[in-house]
Write a protein that holds these residues in place. Sequence first.
Motif, PDB file in Angstrom:
ATOM      1  N   ILE A  17      49.544  28.794  44.709  1.00 55.16           N
ATOM      2  CA  ILE A  17      49.231  29.117  46.103  1.00 55.16           C
ATOM      3  C   ILE A  17      50.257  28.401  46.970  1.00 55.16           C
ATOM      4  N   GLU A  18      50.549  29.058  48.116  1.00 56.27           N
ATOM      5  CA  GLU A  18      51.599  28.547  48.992  1.00 56.27           C
ATOM      6  C   GLU A  18      51.441  27.094  49.388  1.00 56.27           C
ATOM      7  N   ASP A  28      45.393  29.691  41.770  1.00 51.45           N
ATOM      8  CA  ASP A  28      44.187  30.343  42.259  1.00 51.45           C
ATOM      9  C   ASP A  28      43.514  31.071  41.099  1.00 51.45           C
TER      10      ASP A  28
END
Length: 193
Positions: A17-18, A28
Amino acid sequence: MSNQDDKDKATKQDRLIEHSYDGIQEYDNPMPRWWLLTFAATIIFSVIYLFNVGPVGNGKGRIADYEDDMKAFATAHPAPSGDVSADKLLAMVKDKEELHEGEEVYNKYCTSCHRMDGGGLIGPNLTDNAWIHGGQITDIYKTVMNGVLEKGMPAWGTMLKPEEVEQVVAYVASLQGSNPANPKAPQGALVTP
Ligand code: HEC
């Protein structure tokens, strides 16, 4: 496994995830199936438990359960009634067998505070004619039944059988004037029996 497969799985599964908190990044990925099933099971159990249905409780619900328990306790430990006739108790004081039973109760439960001979220790002297809570035999009965909780005298009415209370009261009355050595100083008011 081919390199391509590995790559596919990697793109679906372990995709970062960013965001990054304190330099920590996370995937995730879904929770494992066994974990989700266990979680769902605990929710289902909690509902069953809340309503106390068949497999978990007895199906009556927890409030009825509580009331049943309280009722059972109340029957096992009748509330101090205090209604015993003085004549009955006085007759017991003259009955050797009742006194013997009373002595056994006394030796078991009372000596730690009133001493073996009743001369008094933590609790007052029970052999003199000074009484804090009244010296008539029915007064003694009430004190033993209800106790004086704030002073450390337990309420025996909830712990002993009704006849045990009567017997120990008769025994205490029989100690009157026995003049044990080194008694505790008189406490309370003088009572002429
Ligand atoms: C944990 C200590 C303790 C135990 C055990 C105990 N007592 Fe007491 N008892 C006391 C105390 C303390 C008092 C004095 C209460 C007060 O000052 O009002 C007292 C008071 C009494 C009195 C009233 C005395 C008075 O002057 O009016 C009687 C009667 C009595 N106890 C009988 C018993 C009997 C019978 C037993 C056993 C079944 C017993 N006690 C067990 C601590 C105890």
